[in-house]
Scaffold this active site. Sequence first.
Site, PDB file in Angstrom:
ATOM      1  CB  SER A 281       5.808 -20.851  30.798  1.00  0.00           C
ATOM      2  OG  SER A 281       6.233 -20.375  29.544  1.00  0.00           O
TER       3      SER A 281
ATOM      4  CE1 TYR B 222       3.016 -21.594  25.581  1.00  0.00           C
ATOM      5  CE2 TYR B 222       5.340 -21.492  26.154  1.00  0.00           C
ATOM      6  CZ  TYR B 222       4.031 -21.735  26.508  1.00  0.00           C
ATOM      7  OH  TYR B 222       3.728 -22.130  27.787  1.00  0.00           O
TER       8      TYR B 222
END
Length: 175
Positions: free
Chosen positions: A143, A156
Amino acid sequence: MDPLRDRVAVITGGAGGIGTSIARAFATRGARLVLADLDEAALARTKADLEGAGATVHTVQTDVGEQAQVEALAESAVRRFGAVHVVCNNAGIATFGEIATSTHNDWLYTMRVNFWGVVHGIEAFVPRLIAQKQGGHVVNTASMAGLVGMQWLGVYCASKFAVVGLSEGLQRELK
């Protein structure tokens, strides 16, 4: 003729979100699908939905954090369809919070799914893709968090930066 027609695509995290969207896109192009996910009920719903639209779907409940389960996924896919041509290491979790207050278990769980899940997919499928001599593709979902460190997403981001680095190295080796 579409190059995905009758090809086999394996998608982890295939019973929801991005994984289901990938599956739908591949199905419309004639690919046969192997969907892996932890959520057995969601797998059944996604399979029914895709088969209702004419897709060929095989599902395997899989915890990508467990190497043996990803190996079993690869074996099941090959046993069912004879080959695999596209592997989408897509399963992932989001971890939100300050780095300073993240627990060791937050780090372990996030890396187990987001990073080790990709590693397990590469270990299980890349040797098979090479041995088949039919070409193939490996797609590892990261991402923007794999390119830019973001506040409240440090754990993350670390997992996704690792996926990006691994993917870039793999691309250069398989080129």
